[in-house]
Design a protein around this motif. Structure first.
Motif, PDB file in Angstrom:
ATOM      1  N   TYR A  41       0.830  -1.209   0.000  1.00 48.41           N
ATOM      2  CA  TYR A  41       0.000   0.000   0.000  1.00 48.41           C
ATOM      3  C   TYR A  41       0.865   1.260   0.000  1.00 48.41           C
ATOM      4  N   TYR A  42       1.956   1.231   0.762  1.00 48.62           N
ATOM      5  CA  TYR A  42       2.833   2.400   0.799  1.00 48.62           C
ATOM      6  C   TYR A  42       3.597   2.568  -0.513  1.00 48.62           C
ATOM      7  N   LEU A  43       3.975   1.463  -1.135  1.00 48.31           N
ATOM      8  CA  LEU A  43       4.611   1.564  -2.451  1.00 48.31           C
ATOM      9  C   LEU A  43       3.667   2.228  -3.450  1.00 48.31           C
ATOM     10  N   LYS A  44       2.408   1.820  -3.405  1.00 45.53           N
ATOM     11  CA  LYS A  44       1.420   2.434  -4.291  1.00 45.53           C
ATOM     12  C   LYS A  44       1.247   3.911  -3.965  1.00 45.53           C
ATOM     13  N   TYR A  45       1.165   4.233  -2.702  1.00 46.39           N
ATOM     14  CA  TYR A  45       0.979   5.623  -2.269  1.00 46.39           C
ATOM     15  C   TYR A  45       2.145   6.499  -2.722  1.00 46.39           C
ATOM     16  N   PHE A  46       3.361   5.998  -2.577  1.00 54.75           N
ATOM     17  CA  PHE A  46       4.530   6.788  -2.919  1.00 54.75           C
ATOM     18  C   PHE A  46       4.775   6.888  -4.426  1.00 54.75           C
ATOM     19  N   LEU A  47       4.518   5.819  -5.174  1.00 55.03           N
ATOM     20  CA  LEU A  47       5.007   5.751  -6.548  1.00 55.03           C
ATOM     21  C   LEU A  47       3.962   5.961  -7.636  1.00 55.03           C
ATOM     22  N   GLU A  48       2.686   5.713  -7.332  1.00 55.89           N
ATOM     23  CA  GLU A  48       1.691   5.674  -8.407  1.00 55.89           C
ATOM     24  C   GLU A  48       1.430   7.044  -9.035  1.00 55.89           C
ATOM     25  N   ALA A  49       1.672   8.122  -8.318  1.00 54.64           N
ATOM     26  CA  ALA A  49       1.353   9.456  -8.843  1.00 54.64           C
ATOM     27  C   ALA A  49       2.334   9.927  -9.913  1.00 54.64           C
ATOM     28  N   PHE A  50       3.486   9.280 -10.043  1.00 56.45           N
ATOM     29  CA  PHE A  50       4.538   9.794 -10.903  1.00 56.45           C
ATOM     30  C   PHE A  50       4.378   9.324 -12.344  1.00 56.45           C
ATOM     31  N   HIS A 109       8.259  11.983   4.391  1.00 55.82           N
ATOM     32  CA  HIS A 109       8.837  10.636   4.344  1.00 55.82           C
ATOM     33  C   HIS A 109      10.073  10.657   3.447  1.00 55.82           C
ATOM     34  N   VAL A 110      11.164  10.111   3.946  1.00 54.55           N
ATOM     35  CA  VAL A 110      12.362   9.920   3.137  1.00 54.55           C
ATOM     36  C   VAL A 110      12.557   8.419   3.006  1.00 54.55           C
ATOM     37  N   VAL A 111      12.663   7.935   1.755  1.00 54.36           N
ATOM     38  CA  VAL A 111      12.618   6.499   1.488  1.00 54.36           C
ATOM     39  C   VAL A 111      13.745   6.101   0.545  1.00 54.36           C
ATOM     40  N   GLY A 127      13.526   8.575  -2.396  1.00 60.69           N
ATOM     41  CA  GLY A 127      12.244   9.261  -2.498  1.00 60.69           C
ATOM     42  C   GLY A 127      12.048  10.247  -1.365  1.00 60.69           C
ATOM     43  N   ILE A 128      11.481  11.413  -1.713  1.00 59.11           N
ATOM     44  CA  ILE A 128      11.122  12.429  -0.715  1.00 59.11           C
ATOM     45  C   ILE A 128       9.650  12.738  -0.938  1.00 59.11           C
ATOM     46  N   ALA A 153      -9.120   9.083  10.934  1.00 60.78           N
ATOM     47  CA  ALA A 153      -8.573   9.981   9.916  1.00 60.78           C
ATOM     48  C   ALA A 153      -7.260   9.416   9.396  1.00 60.78           C
ATOM     49  N   GLY A 154      -6.982   9.659   8.132  1.00 60.55           N
ATOM     50  CA  GLY A 154      -5.756   9.128   7.536  1.00 60.55           C
ATOM     51  C   GLY A 154      -5.534   9.714   6.155  1.00 60.55           C
ATOM     52  N   TYR A 155      -4.716   9.043   5.376  1.00 63.06           N
ATOM     53  CA  TYR A 155      -4.333   9.536   4.046  1.00 63.06           C
ATOM     54  C   TYR A 155      -4.838   8.581   2.970  1.00 63.06           C
ATOM     55  N   GLU A 156      -5.416   9.143   1.919  1.00 59.56           N
ATOM     56  CA  GLU A 156      -5.927   8.330   0.815  1.00 59.56           C
ATOM     57  C   GLU A 156      -4.777   7.739   0.013  1.00 59.56           C
ATOM     58  N   LEU A 157      -4.981   6.543  -0.554  1.00 62.57           N
ATOM     59  CA  LEU A 157      -3.935   5.889  -1.335  1.00 62.57           C
ATOM     60  C   LEU A 157      -3.517   6.720  -2.544  1.00 62.57           C
ATOM     61  N   ASN A 158      -4.457   7.454  -3.115  1.00 63.79           N
ATOM     62  CA  ASN A 158      -4.127   8.293  -4.272  1.00 63.79           C
ATOM     63  C   ASN A 158      -4.033   9.764  -3.877  1.00 63.79           C
ATOM     64  N   GLY A 159      -3.673  10.015  -2.622  1.00 63.98           N
ATOM     65  CA  GLY A 159      -3.722  11.377  -2.101  1.00 63.98           C
ATOM     66  C   GLY A 159      -2.383  12.011  -1.797  1.00 63.98           C
ATOM     67  N   LEU A 160      -1.281  11.501  -2.380  1.00 63.16           N
ATOM     68  CA  LEU A 160       0.023  12.106  -2.146  1.00 63.16           C
ATOM     69  C   LEU A 160       0.000  13.576  -2.549  1.00 63.16           C
ATOM     70  N   ASP A 161       0.584  14.435  -1.728  1.00 68.59           N
ATOM     71  CA  ASP A 161       0.572  15.873  -2.003  1.00 68.59           C
ATOM     72  C   ASP A 161       1.799  16.325  -2.789  1.00 68.59           C
ATOM     73  N   LYS A 162       2.973  15.912  -2.362  1.00 68.09           N
ATOM     74  CA  LYS A 162       4.199  16.304  -3.048  1.00 68.09           C
ATOM     75  C   LYS A 162       5.189  15.153  -3.008  1.00 68.09           C
ATOM     76  N   GLY A 163       6.035  15.080  -4.024  1.00 68.58           N
ATOM     77  CA  GLY A 163       7.016  14.003  -4.019  1.00 68.58           C
ATOM     78  C   GLY A 163       8.130  14.237  -5.023  1.00 68.58           C
ATOM     79  N   ALA A 164       9.246  13.564  -4.779  1.00 68.66           N
ATOM     80  CA  ALA A 164      10.365  13.547  -5.724  1.00 68.66           C
ATOM     81  C   ALA A 164      11.035  12.183  -5.617  1.00 68.66           C
ATOM     82  N   ILE A 165      11.320  11.577  -6.755  1.00 67.95           N
ATOM     83  CA  ILE A 165      12.064  10.320  -6.791  1.00 67.95           C
ATOM     84  C   ILE A 165      13.369  10.588  -7.530  1.00 67.95           C
TER      85      ILE A 165
END
Length: 342
Positions: A41-50, A109-111, A127-128, A153-165
């Motif tokens: 789930y976290y892989l999807k959250y972090f990577l799917e938006a890119f 999150h730093v990954v 990843g940042i 309350a929590g974070y949606e799987l498709n709800g990443l706000d900002k990121g950089a890989i």
């Protein structure tokens, strides 16, 4: 990018607030606990938006070696033992740039990744990611006699706000994918320009996108200001531009001008309008056309004739089948010819 192949090596989460509001930051001293059942789930959250079509590289006004995120990335790849301290430095740096009033607090999150599938390779990556939007969700838990209905309350799987890989493509080079839910808003530019300090790589996707942006701007604004050209004729220019880009493998500026802009005055105006911009954006006069970019930008090339609030006329083809006129009462009209009604 094939998410299922990617593996998380290290992950740590910090809190970062808005510096303008003096919200501060809170640094974790140990990696985050991530259980095996949640990893996918976290892989999807972090990577799917890119999206991999837009690629960035590190930059700096003086020397790229002075780019702070570049240096922190180098430290982590050179010695994984520095991961926690380096992630804390990333958080402090982000906080120092979080001075716009609309920047939200959140979890940073730093990954570290391995086996990240990218451009036909298995790569290491850093990843940042920033999570800002916390949403409520319902919980329905079955007990022995009934259900317990609550919420959390929590974070949606498709709800990443900002990121950089930051992807290590070779021993000495990086390519960077960037995501910002806010797009090009002024309060989001700090993520790309100030914090990451990256610029787009001038590949065929980027070049095609830039040419289409400046062509659309020229036809919709400059043409109507400098030339007595009707709306249907402007739309005809948009349609001819799109036909050229869809049906040609390589963009050539002179060929484009001859195919789309048949008038010498229009050709010269186009050159005057576009040359400085495309030169500044490092776009050559000839390059392979990206079909992905054409498809993405085609939405903004829609030829819609809006008549008051009563009608929207979509013009897709033959310009000669639409005529404009004024009747004896001074009312404007369009006459449209067609062969078949569907």
């Amino acid at each position: 990018m094939i998410i299922s192949d990617s593996k998380i090596i290290n992950i740590i989460t910090h809190y970062v607030g808005n510096k303008l509001r003096d919200e501060g930051y809170d640094l974790s001293k140990a990696p985050s606990n991530l259980d095996n059942e949640s990893t996918d789930y976290y892989l999807k959250y972090f990577l799917e938006a890119f999206k991999t079509e837009e690629k960035f590289r590190f930059t700096h006004p003086t020397d790229v070696a002075m780019n702070e995120i570049f240096n922190i990335t180098e430290r982590i790849f050179d010695d994984n033992e520095t991961f926690i301290e380096a992630s804390q430095d990333i958080t402090k740096l982000l906080y120092s740039h979080s001075e716009h009033p609309k920047i939200n607090e959140g979890a940073l999150h730093v990954v570290s990744f391995t086996d990240l599938a990218y451009a036909g390779m298995k790569c290491e990556a850093l990843g940042i990611f920033k999570s800002e939007t916390n949403v409520p969700f319902l919980k329905m838990e079955k007990g022995s006699m009934n259900y317990q209905l609550t919420h959390d309350a929590g974070y949606e799987l498709n709800g990443l706000d900002k990121g950089a890989i930051i992807i290590k493509t070779t021993n000495e080079d990086y390519e960077i994918l960037v995501f910002d839910k806010n797009g090009a808003r002024s309060d989001s530019k700090f993520w790309i320009d100030d914090f990451l300090q990256v610029e787009l790589i001038s590949n065929d996707f980027y070049q095609t996108t830039e040419v289409m942006k400046v062509t659309r701007e020229f036809i919709k604004n400059t043409v109507s200001e400098e030339f007595e050209i009707s709306k249907p004729d402007q739309m005809d220019l948009l349609n001819r531009s799109m036909d050229y880009l869809k049906n040609t493998e390589t963009y050539d500026k002179n060929e484009f001008l001859d195919s789309v802009l048949h008038d010498d005055g229009l050709k010269q105006s186009f050159r005057t309008f576009t040359d400085d911009h495309l030169s500044e954006m490092n776009v050559p006069e000839s390059f392979p056309i990206s079909g992905v970019a054409v498809k993405k930008m085609s939405r903004s090339f829609k030829s819609v004739l809006k008549l008051d609030k009563n009608f929207h006329v979509y013009i897709h083809g033959d310009r000669n089948k639409i005529e404009k006129g004024v009747d004896e009462h001074g009312r404007k009209y369009y006459k449209i010819y067609f062969d078949k009604e569907d």
